[in-house]
Design a protein around this motif. Structure first.
Motif, PDB file in Angstrom:
ATOM      1  N   LEU A 158       0.808  -1.221   0.000  1.00 14.80           N
ATOM      2  CA  LEU A 158       0.000   0.000   0.000  1.00 14.80           C
ATOM      3  C   LEU A 158       0.843   1.273   0.000  1.00 14.80           C
ATOM      4  O   LEU A 158       0.299   2.368   0.148  1.00 14.80           O
ATOM      5  N   GLY A 159       2.166   1.133  -0.136  1.00 12.73           N
ATOM      6  CA  GLY A 159       2.989   2.319  -0.340  1.00 12.73           C
ATOM      7  C   GLY A 159       4.005   2.640   0.729  1.00 12.73           C
ATOM      8  O   GLY A 159       4.804   3.565   0.564  1.00 12.73           O
ATOM      9  N   ALA A 160       4.029   1.924   1.839  1.00 15.14           N
ATOM     10  CA  ALA A 160       4.998   2.229   2.893  1.00 15.14           C
ATOM     11  C   ALA A 160       6.410   1.824   2.468  1.00 15.14           C
ATOM     12  O   ALA A 160       6.599   0.868   1.713  1.00 15.14           O
ATOM     13  N   ASP A 161       7.385   2.567   2.978  1.00 11.45           N
ATOM     14  CA  ASP A 161       8.794   2.239   2.755  1.00 11.45           C
ATOM     15  C   ASP A 161       9.400   1.535   3.964  1.00 11.45           C
ATOM     16  O   ASP A 161      10.375   0.787   3.828  1.00 11.45           O
ATOM     17  N   ILE A 162       8.836   1.797   5.146  1.00 11.29           N
ATOM     18  CA  ILE A 162       9.360   1.284   6.408  1.00 11.29           C
ATOM     19  C   ILE A 162       8.174   0.813   7.241  1.00 11.29           C
ATOM     20  O   ILE A 162       7.189   1.535   7.385  1.00 11.29           O
ATOM     21  N   SER A 163       8.283  -0.392   7.782  1.00 11.68           N
ATOM     22  CA  SER A 163       7.243  -0.911   8.661  1.00 11.68           C
ATOM     23  C   SER A 163       7.850  -1.193  10.028  1.00 11.68           C
ATOM     24  O   SER A 163       8.826  -1.943  10.139  1.00 11.68           O
ATOM     25  N   VAL A 164       7.261  -0.588  11.050  1.00 14.59           N
ATOM     26  CA  VAL A 164       7.782  -0.696  12.423  1.00 14.59           C
ATOM     27  C   VAL A 164       6.814  -1.523  13.260  1.00 14.59           C
ATOM     28  O   VAL A 164       5.588  -1.389  13.128  1.00 14.59           O
ATOM     29  N   HIS A 165       7.390  -2.361  14.119  1.00 14.75           N
ATOM     30  CA  HIS A 165       6.560  -3.181  15.009  1.00 14.75           C
ATOM     31  C   HIS A 165       7.100  -3.158  16.431  1.00 14.75           C
ATOM     32  O   HIS A 165       8.323  -3.172  16.643  1.00 14.75           O
ATOM     33  N   ALA A 166       6.171  -3.135  17.374  1.00 13.84           N
ATOM     34  CA  ALA A 166       6.510  -3.496  18.746  1.00 13.84           C
ATOM     35  C   ALA A 166       6.308  -5.004  18.838  1.00 13.84           C
ATOM     36  O   ALA A 166       5.183  -5.487  18.989  1.00 13.84           O
ATOM     37  N   LEU A 167       7.390  -5.751  18.708  1.00 19.52           N
ATOM     38  CA  LEU A 167       7.309  -7.212  18.796  1.00 19.52           C
ATOM     39  C   LEU A 167       6.865  -7.666  20.177  1.00 19.52           C
ATOM     40  O   LEU A 167       6.453  -8.809  20.366  1.00 19.52           O
ATOM     41  N   THR A 168       6.937  -6.745  21.124  1.00 16.95           N
ATOM     42  CA  THR A 168       6.418  -6.939  22.471  1.00 16.95           C
ATOM     43  C   THR A 168       4.994  -7.480  22.428  1.00 16.95           C
ATOM     44  O   THR A 168       4.595  -8.266  23.299  1.00 16.95           O
ATOM     45  N   LYS A 169       4.234  -7.083  21.437  1.00 19.77           N
ATOM     46  CA  LYS A 169       2.788  -7.305  21.434  1.00 19.77           C
ATOM     47  C   LYS A 169       2.450  -8.642  20.764  1.00 19.77           C
ATOM     48  O   LYS A 169       2.774  -9.689  21.299  1.00 19.77           O
ATOM     49  N   TYR A 170       1.811  -8.661  19.630  1.00 25.35           N
ATOM     50  CA  TYR A 170       1.319  -9.931  19.096  1.00 25.35           C
ATOM     51  C   TYR A 170       2.412 -10.940  18.727  1.00 25.35           C
ATOM     52  O   TYR A 170       2.241 -12.134  18.966  1.00 25.35           O
ATOM     53  N   PRO A 171       3.547 -10.530  18.129  1.00 27.93           N
ATOM     54  CA  PRO A 171       4.550 -11.549  17.801  1.00 27.93           C
ATOM     55  C   PRO A 171       5.061 -12.317  19.022  1.00 27.93           C
ATOM     56  O   PRO A 171       5.096 -13.550  19.011  1.00 27.93           O
ATOM     57  N   ALA A 172       5.463 -11.613  20.086  1.00 31.27           N
ATOM     58  CA  ALA A 172       5.885 -12.308  21.306  1.00 31.27           C
ATOM     59  C   ALA A 172       4.664 -12.897  22.011  1.00 31.27           C
ATOM     60  O   ALA A 172       4.638 -14.077  22.368  1.00 31.27           O
ATOM     61  N   GLY A 173       3.683 -12.059  22.259  1.00 30.54           N
ATOM     62  CA  GLY A 173       2.361 -12.518  22.633  1.00 30.54           C
ATOM     63  C   GLY A 173       2.131 -12.984  24.045  1.00 30.54           C
ATOM     64  O   GLY A 173       1.015 -13.359  24.392  1.00 30.54           O
ATOM     65  N   HIS A 174       3.147 -12.974  24.894  1.00 25.81           N
ATOM     66  CA  HIS A 174       2.983 -13.560  26.220  1.00 25.81           C
ATOM     67  C   HIS A 174       3.314 -12.601  27.362  1.00 25.81           C
ATOM     68  O   HIS A 174       3.523 -13.024  28.501  1.00 25.81           O
ATOM     69  N   SER A 175       3.379 -11.308  27.052  1.00 25.95           N
ATOM     70  CA  SER A 175       3.530 -10.263  28.083  1.00 25.95           C
ATOM     71  C   SER A 175       4.796 -10.428  28.914  1.00 25.95           C
ATOM     72  O   SER A 175       4.825 -10.068  30.089  1.00 25.95           O
ATOM     73  N   ASP A 176       5.873 -10.942  28.304  1.00 28.56           N
ATOM     74  CA  ASP A 176       7.068 -11.229  29.099  1.00 28.56           C
ATOM     75  C   ASP A 176       8.351 -10.645  28.536  1.00 28.56           C
ATOM     76  O   ASP A 176       9.442 -10.978  29.011  1.00 28.56           O
ATOM     77  N   LEU A 177       8.282  -9.759  27.521  1.00 31.48           N
ATOM     78  CA  LEU A 177       9.502  -9.166  26.986  1.00 31.48           C
ATOM     79  C   LEU A 177       9.160  -7.900  26.229  1.00 31.48           C
ATOM     80  O   LEU A 177       7.996  -7.651  25.910  1.00 31.48           O
ATOM     81  N   VAL A 178      10.182  -7.095  25.946  1.00 30.72           N
ATOM     82  CA  VAL A 178      10.036  -5.933  25.067  1.00 30.72           C
ATOM     83  C   VAL A 178      11.033  -6.063  23.921  1.00 30.72           C
ATOM     84  O   VAL A 178      12.173  -6.467  24.113  1.00 30.72           O
ATOM     85  N   MET A 179      10.584  -5.726  22.718  1.00 28.83           N
ATOM     86  CA  MET A 179      11.440  -5.786  21.535  1.00 28.83           C
ATOM     87  C   MET A 179      10.738  -5.071  20.398  1.00 28.83           C
ATOM     88  O   MET A 179       9.514  -4.947  20.399  1.00 28.83           O
ATOM     89  N   GLY A 180      11.526  -4.577  19.448  1.00 34.29           N
ATOM     90  CA  GLY A 180      10.954  -3.914  18.291  1.00 34.29           C
ATOM     91  C   GLY A 180      11.666  -4.317  17.023  1.00 34.29           C
ATOM     92  O   GLY A 180      12.722  -4.965  17.050  1.00 34.29           O
ATOM     93  N   SER A 181      11.081  -3.948  15.896  1.00 32.81           N
ATOM     94  CA  SER A 181      11.701  -4.264  14.610  1.00 32.81           C
ATOM     95  C   SER A 181      11.390  -3.195  13.591  1.00 32.81           C
ATOM     96  O   SER A 181      10.369  -2.515  13.677  1.00 32.81           O
ATOM     97  N   ILE A 182      12.292  -3.050  12.635  1.00 32.60           N
ATOM     98  CA  ILE A 182      12.065  -2.248  11.433  1.00 32.60           C
ATOM     99  C   ILE A 182      12.302  -3.153  10.238  1.00 32.60           C
ATOM    100  O   ILE A 182      13.372  -3.760  10.107  1.00 32.60           O
ATOM    101  N   THR A 183      11.314  -3.248   9.370  1.00 29.32           N
ATOM    102  CA  THR A 183      11.466  -3.949   8.100  1.00 29.32           C
ATOM    103  C   THR A 183      11.422  -2.907   6.993  1.00 29.32           C
ATOM    104  O   THR A 183      10.542  -2.036   6.979  1.00 29.32           O
ATOM    105  N   ALA A 184      12.391  -2.978   6.093  1.00 24.49           N
ATOM    106  CA  ALA A 184      12.499  -2.001   5.005  1.00 24.49           C
ATOM    107  C   ALA A 184      12.059  -2.620   3.694  1.00 24.49           C
ATOM    108  O   ALA A 184      12.250  -3.815   3.449  1.00 24.49           O
ATOM    109  N   LYS A 185      11.482  -1.784   2.861  1.00 28.40           N
ATOM    110  CA  LYS A 185      10.984  -2.256   1.568  1.00 28.40           C
ATOM    111  C   LYS A 185      12.113  -2.605   0.615  1.00 28.40           C
ATOM    112  O   LYS A 185      11.989  -3.532  -0.197  1.00 28.40           O
TER     113      LYS A 185
END
Length: 387
Positions: A196-223
């Protein structure tokens, strides 16, 4: 090779980590020092070569495994990991701006982004201007010759407005600006940001990817490679890295993420629709519901919704009433974040953080966790009784 759906790729990735070892259960490689076969390989090492390992900060087979799976999941070129979601947000800005530059952020943005704008970016002499998240193609009027990046958060994590990402991206790209999106809400699944046009996608992996309320982490994926290299270069310069044990926990959470999201989507939709029938509730802010801001865009661009939504109480129910509601709940904890195992509830004073907020009643945001929906609905009944 057989084409795989995104949920299958989380279990059977295409990009195996170097070394040839494959398992349904990822391993955990810990390292600070990485040993080289000879001096020539040491002298010719590169932190941008993802086929080799140079030092613990530049990756191990464990971190490369997660990066590869995330890049495949979103359809991006490559991913960089960060020790928190907020760190990932910061590094979506920092490699791309310099003194005198201009960036745009939506008025409904996650509050720490405003803190970054008024703190570090301001000290760097970067001008940050807010835009209406529903402005769509009209954002072109706010783009300047020195605009370097447009930040999108869709839906907004409190007031849930859905932005027109393709229209915003077209206007930004026409002016030579990049588009970065906080895609945490959709987990990169229900909104295909790069398509849909984004160049950079940012995630708080803390949330759904980790999913168990026990860590903090983030990611940047580039197009593309050029954008990834700018992020990777600054991450290497500043020593951004994640502990392999935490990375393993995210890898362990990924295969069950689609199942968890489907559960919270069903329960959240049921509860949000029930909320619309409550006499105490003035407005339900959930992108999948008609009348929620940007709903038509949500129907066009998203393939589903997740577990966060807000509701506004009628005008006679202010901050004290919201506090009574939340404190009467048994299964909804009081705390930040979302996307984990447990349900959460918070209230926000938007009159202080948003201009022209039209409602006098308190806003309450819910995160729906993995509890049985019957227990959650009974808990919310207790909250309404406390009003």
């Amino acid at each position: 090779m057989t084409t795989k759906q995104p949920a299958t790729l989380l279990i059977h990735p295409e990009r195996a980590a170097p070394g040839g070892f494959r398992s349904l259960v990822p391993g955990t490689e810990r390292a600070s020092t990485v040993l080289f076969e000879n001096i020539d390989k040491w002298k010719n090492r590169s932190g941008f070569d993802e086929s080799i390992y140079t030092y613990g900060t530049s990756g191990t087979p464990t971190t490369r495994d997660l990066q590869n799976r995330l890049a495949e999941w979103e359809g991006g070129f490559a991913t960089v990991l960060f020790p928190s979601g907020l760190a990932a947000v910061a590094y979506a800005f920092l490699p791309f701006v310099a003194p005198g530059d201009h960036v745009l952020i939506p008025a409904n943005v996650y509050d720490p982004v405003k803190t970054l704008a008024n703190g570090l970016l301001k000290r760097m002499d970067v001008t940050v201007e807010q835009y209406d998240p529903l402005v769509g193609a009209g954002i072109a009027a706010q783009i300047k010759p020195n605009t370097r990046l447009v930040w999108v958060e869709t839906p907004g994590s409190i007031t849930m407005e859905v932005s027109d990402l393709p229209a915003i991206a077209a206007a930004a790209h026409a002016a030579g600006a990049l588009v970065a999106i906080d895609n945490t809400y959709s987990a990169g699944w229900y909104l295909r940001a790069f398509e849909l046009g984004a160049d950079i996608s940012v995630h708080a992996l803390t949330k759904y990817p980790a999913g168990h309320s026990d860590l903090v982490m983030g990611s940047i994926t580039a197009k593309d490679e050029a954008t990834w290299k700018r992020v990777k270069d600054m991450a290497l310069q500043t020593g951004q890295c994640c502990a392999p044990d935490d990375v393993y926990l995210v890898l362990r959470g990924l295969p069950t993420m689609p199942l968890r999201i489907r559960h919270v989507e069903r329960v959240t939709n049921e509860i949000a629709q029930w909320m619309q029938t409550r006499p105490e509730v003035k407005l339900v802010l959930h992108p999948a519901l008609p009348g929620s801001p940007g709903h038509e865009i949500w129907k066009r661009d998203f393939t589903g919704s997740t577990g966060v939504f807000s509701f506004v109480l009628h005008d006679q129910y202010g901050a004290d009433a919201a506090a009574r509601f939340i404190e009467a709940l048994e299964f909804f904890g009081i705390g930040a974040s979302w996307g984990g195992i447990g349900s959460l509830a918070l209230t926000y004073d938007l009159a202080k953080s948003r201009t022209h907020w039209p409602h006098k009643g308190a806003l309450i945001r819910l995160n729906i966790g993995l509890e049985d929906e019957r227990d959650l609905k009974a808990d919310l009944e207790r909250g309404f009784a406390a009003l």
